[in-house]
Design a protein around this motif. Structure first.
Motif, PDB file in Angstrom:
ATOM      1  N   GLN A 467       0.379  -0.954  -0.041  1.00 54.87           N
ATOM      2  CA  GLN A 467       0.291   0.030   0.056  1.00 54.87           C
ATOM      3  C   GLN A 467       1.298   1.287  -0.022  1.00 54.87           C
ATOM      4  N   ASN A 468       2.128   1.409  -0.050  1.00 50.67           N
ATOM      5  CA  ASN A 468       3.267   2.032  -0.060  1.00 50.67           C
ATOM      6  C   ASN A 468       2.960   2.486  -1.261  1.00 50.67           C
ATOM      7  N   SER A 469       2.154   3.913  -2.054  1.00 49.25           N
ATOM      8  CA  SER A 469       2.076   4.313  -3.107  1.00 49.25           C
ATOM      9  C   SER A 469       3.303   5.341  -3.882  1.00 49.25           C
ATOM     10  N   GLY A 470       3.875   5.508  -3.037  1.00 46.94           N
ATOM     11  CA  GLY A 470       4.904   6.917  -3.070  1.00 46.94           C
ATOM     12  C   GLY A 470       4.292   7.643  -3.388  1.00 46.94           C
ATOM     13  N   GLU A 471       4.944   8.649  -4.816  1.00 45.46           N
ATOM     14  CA  GLU A 471       4.108   9.860  -5.042  1.00 45.46           C
ATOM     15  C   GLU A 471       2.590   9.271  -5.887  1.00 45.46           C
ATOM     16  N   TYR A 472       2.407   8.722  -6.471  1.00 47.06           N
ATOM     17  CA  TYR A 472       1.811   7.852  -7.328  1.00 47.06           C
ATOM     18  C   TYR A 472       0.468   8.612  -7.310  1.00 47.06           C
ATOM     19  N   TRP A 473       0.315   9.034  -5.975  1.00 44.65           N
ATOM     20  CA  TRP A 473      -1.577  10.072  -6.218  1.00 44.65           C
ATOM     21  C   TRP A 473      -1.059  11.345  -6.438  1.00 44.65           C
ATOM     22  N   GLY A 474      -0.205  12.293  -6.762  1.00 41.95           N
ATOM     23  CA  GLY A 474       0.253  13.329  -6.867  1.00 41.95           C
ATOM     24  C   GLY A 474       0.909  13.582  -8.429  1.00 41.95           C
ATOM     25  N   SER A 475       1.411  12.693  -8.838  1.00 42.86           N
ATOM     26  CA  SER A 475       2.359  12.697  -9.409  1.00 42.86           C
ATOM     27  C   SER A 475       1.595  11.565 -11.355  1.00 42.86           C
TER      28      SER A 475
END
Length: 855
Positions: A467-475
């Motif tokens: 569930q560690n998506s890094g910067e997925y949601w803003g990138s």
């Protein structure tokens, strides 16, 4: 010839003519008045009992002498108390196992007629018996199912007993509140041996112009008699006034114990089209007759409308470019749970329409026949969604993929391989004549359950932290399409391949309907586009991935891309305005719903942008009305600065966002009551380019739309009691909105949306309480305890205040207000007329009574 003879002969001829005319008229009226009622309402007079274990009964019927009397639709979970010991994924209400029984008699002769029992929805894992003989089962709680009970019926005045065992012991088998029980309508259907079967017609409108609409009607006919039957198959089309506007009749025959499909072609002159502003409905009445005798009659409500979708230019309804102003909703109706009366839906849907909503996504499952009927008649487009999971399970507590093996969260994945095709087909056969249905969605965010989809993006890096998506949601995507394809091809895959499954499911849809496009809600669209999953459906609907849109449009220009789920921001709607092919958003969500609240006790509901759980308007209703309705609008919302996402810039009184997420609408307060001097952010919703704010008549300056990245005009000011005014428009055409500081509440304002109810056992009245002050203004910052009493023959459905943390039992007659308001709902009883009185009392207030007549 004498004059006398002539006169006598003339009178005799006149008498004969009159006699013939009279006989003809009587014969015509006799045929005209013939009625064939196939369906019997089977919702009343049921017995119900909760069971202590999950074991199905070895012998049925059961002794139900001491069982509770219930009427359907019925949801037993919503009758229970909220408790933190239950799972928040489904709203902190229990499931369990229940058994229903209905006793009934019939004089139907099984040698002459067929009888069926139709359930529109039972949640879930339902098993059905009649007179002790097992009819079958239906695990999916959202698909309709029917059974042929002809050969099992007792018809010699003996009592029949219908038994339904419902196992919802896996009560957290979904990510939202599902309800438990026979929560949709039940019908008994009786037809002749020669008949049109249930869901036996399919009507399309392949050619439409202003002068004529061509109608294509497929009619299935079944012959269960012992001989070949010849008959006349006739269809007449009636307009909304009941006037016949088209007619087709032909003689046909069908062999014994066989089925056939007949195609009829009709034309409607000067058609009145169905659209969201004018939902004109027609009705096709198809009859089977033999030698003038009516054998069967089947009604198909429909609308005449055309759909066109184009990757470059968007969606066209009846040839008119149409922006889809959509919301997602779940299927509960607040205090009534999943057993939602039609009147409750009507009130909610009308409020959504009033702020510009023209489409609903049925997240994430098929809805009831009754719901679609309403949307047909109210002019609301439907994206009809089938599944939330396919081959692999989602985690019911935390979304994404399944990480548990506990009993209570086992869901539909355990049934999909065996039941998926059947559930989809039964749903489509029921729903495909509805003009409101304009898309079929095969699934929601399915990519989460195929782990390699997320890792291909490069944002997820550690398989031990999926569930560690890094910067997925803003990138935006970090790789080119070619690199993404290479990464996908090299990724480790499981037993099931999503592209293959999606292609299979899409194929099931196309067998039954090619007039509407298929779609899916893609939450990892960059992977879905390169893997072929997006190609399995007609339209790629993105989920929270506006950042992927430019990349997708550049690399996949022939793919039709739009938005199927989004948080509800100005940036979402900008995608529709700025990209001609992107024609929709579906906001998450239009109305608060129960569930998806794991570990968040006492919050059992939430997420709504437009309406709360009780159907009250939130400030988001005003915000989207200012965007979606092309009429002058201005309204006010307020927030303490600590809750606003902004910090004050002292020089100008403007705000600086704490982060980019600040420019997002939130549920601001619709009042002007704070502590003296408290710093408050004032948010004005308007579609004017310049707005002025005043406090007690003193101007606080103007703001321009050019400095409002999310179309909200903001001021940061210290609270000052009095009148807050927002003003816009040219002189003589100004519009204003005001908020007033209110004093202590002194009165209960008690209102009803109905003065009378039909005594049909279905009609409802919404009774609303609002605290008001000495000036008659709504007090939204004070609360009190309300107690209701009911006199007269009516059913008490319950109470709510709309608050997300309200955990009072819905069935109570007591409630504490939230924002100074609360709601009670009553329902008529069947065939009971008279006077109903509901009285509301609260300590320190004069009691108020509402009187409603049942007719």
């Amino acid at each position: 010839m004498t004059p006398y003879y002539f006169i006598k002969k003339h009178h005799k001829l006149s008498f004969i003519f009159l006699l013939i005319t009279l006989v003809t008229l009587l014969s015509f009226n006799s045929k005209k008045d013939q009625k064939f009622n196939r369906e019997t309402d089977f919702n009343f007079d049921w017995k119900f009992s909760l069971q202590k274990d999950t074991l199905k009964p070895a012998v049925v019927p059961l002794n139900d002498t001491n069982w509770r009397d219930v009427r359907l639709p019925h949801d037993w979970s919503v009758e229970m108390d909220f408790d933190s010991i239950y799972e928040g994924a489904t709203g902190y209400l229990p499931g369990g196992v229940g058994v229903y029984q209905k006793h009934f008699k019939t004089s139907t002769d099984p040698s002459e007629k067929n009888t069926y029992i139709l359930f529109d929805g039972v949640y879930n894992n339902a098993t059905f018996w009649l007179n002790g003989k097992r009819l079958g089962e239906n695990p999916y709680g959202y698909s309709p199912v029917y059974f042929n009970i002809t050969d099992i019926l007792k018809t010699n005045s003996e009592e029949n007993v219908l038994t339904v065992h419902v196992d919802h012991s896996r009560y957290a088998d979904s990510r939202w509140y599902t309800g438990s029980g026979i929560y949709r309508n039940v019908k008994l259907i009786t037809v002749n041996k020669l008949h049109i079967p249930i869901w036996g017609t399919f009507l399309t409108t392949p050619e439409i112009n202003k002068d004529q609409a061509k109608i294509r009607l497929e009619v299935k006919v079944e012959n269960d008699s012992k001989a070949t039957e010849t008959f006349t198959l006739t269809t007449k089309i009636l307009n909304k006034l009941g006037k016949e506007v088209a007619h087709f009749s032909e003689d046909q025959s069908i062999k014994t114990n066989s089925k056939n499909t007949f195609v009829q072609a009709l034309a409607v002159e000067n058609p009145e089209l169905w659209d969201c502003e004018n939902p004109n409905m027609y009705k096709a009445i198809t009859t089977i007759t033999q030698k003038g005798k009516l054998i069967d009659q089947y009604e198909t409500p429909f609308g005449i409308r055309s759909l066109r979708f184009d990757a470059k230019s968007g969606f066209f309804l009846n040839g008119k470019s149409t922006d889809v102003k959509g919301v997602c909703i779940h299927h509960d109706g607040g205090l009534v749970g999943a057993a939602v009366p039609e009147g409750v839906w009507r009130r909610r849907l009308q409020k959504l329409k009033d702020c510009g909503v023209n489409a609903i996504r049925t997240a994430h499952n098929p809805y009831s026949q009754e719901f679609l009927d309403l949307c047909d008649n109210m002019g609301i487009l439907i994206q009809n969604e089938f599944f939330d999971e396919l081959d692999y399970a989602k985690d019911k507590r935390n979304n994404y993929h399944d990480r548990h093996d506990d009993y209570i969260t086992r869901g539909y994945v355990e049934h999909f391989q065996e039941w998926g095709k059947s559930d989809l087909e039964r749903t489509m056969l029921r729903d495909r004549n509805h003009p409101s249905v304009f898309q079929w969605s095969i699934g929601n965010e399915i990519e989460w359950t195929y782990l390699h989809y997320r890792y291909v993006t490069g944002f997820w890096k550690d398989p031990n932290q999926p569930q560690n998506s890094g910067e997925y949601w803003g990138s935006a995507p970090m790789f080119s399409a070619e690199e993404m394809k290479k990464r996908y091809d090299e990724s480790e895959k499981g037993e099931y391949i999503l592209t293959e499954t999606a292609t299979k499911v899409n194929g099931w849809v196309k067998v039954l309907d090619t007039t509407r496009p298929t779609t899916a809600n893609l939450v990892v669209p960059q992977t879905s586009l390169v893997s072929g999953y997006a190609d399995a459906v007609d339209i790629s609907g993105f989920s929270y991935r506006n950042k992927d849109i430019p990349w997708a449009l550049e690399n996949f220009p022939e793919t039709h891309i739009t938005i199927n789920e989004n948080p509800g921001t100005w940036d979402d709607w900008k995608q529709v305005l700025e990209n001609p092919g992107i024609f929709s958003i579906f906001m998450w969500t239009g109305i608060d719903y129960m569930g998806e609240r794991h570990g968040d006790w006492p919050n059992k509901s939430g997420w709504g942008d437009l309406l709360d759980l009780a159907g009250n308007k939130l400030q988001g209703w005003n915000y989207f009305k200012s965007i979606w309705i092309n009429k002058p609008h201005i309204s006010l919302g307020t927030l303490p600065i600590a809750e606003s996402g902004f910090k004050q810039q002292n020089i100008s009184g403007q705000q600086l966002p704490e982060n980019s997420g600040a420019y997002k609408w939130r549920d601001s307060n619709m009042h002007w009551n704070y502590e003296d001097g408290e710093t408050v952010v004032v948010e004005v919703c308007s579609n004017y380019s310049i707005v002025e704010l005043l406090i007690n008549g003193r101007s606080l300056g103007r703001r321009s739309m050019s400095e409002s990245p999310d179309r909200l005009f903001r001021w940061t000011i210290p609270f000052e009691a009095g009148t807050l005014t927002a003003k816009a428009g040219f002189e003589g055409q100004e519009v204003i909105a005001e908020l007033h500081t209110t004093s202590k509440p002194v009165e209960l304002q008690f209102s009803s949306d109905a003065e009378s109810l039909k005594a049909n056992g279905y009609d409802v009245a919404h009774l609303e309480i609002q605290l008001i002050d000495t000036n008659g203004r709504a007090v939204k910052t004070e609360n009190t305890n309300i107690e209701f009493t009911l006199e007269g023959d009516a059913r008490w459905l319950g109470v709510d205040n709309g608050a997300r943390d309200n955990i009072q039992n819905f069935q109570s007659k007591k409630i504490t207000t939230a924002k100074g308001r609360c709601l009670a709902i009553i329902q008529s009883n069947k065939a009971s007329t008279g006077t109903i009185k509901v009285t509301a009392t609260a300590e320190g207030f004069e009691s108020k009574t509402i009187t409603i007549q049942t007719k």
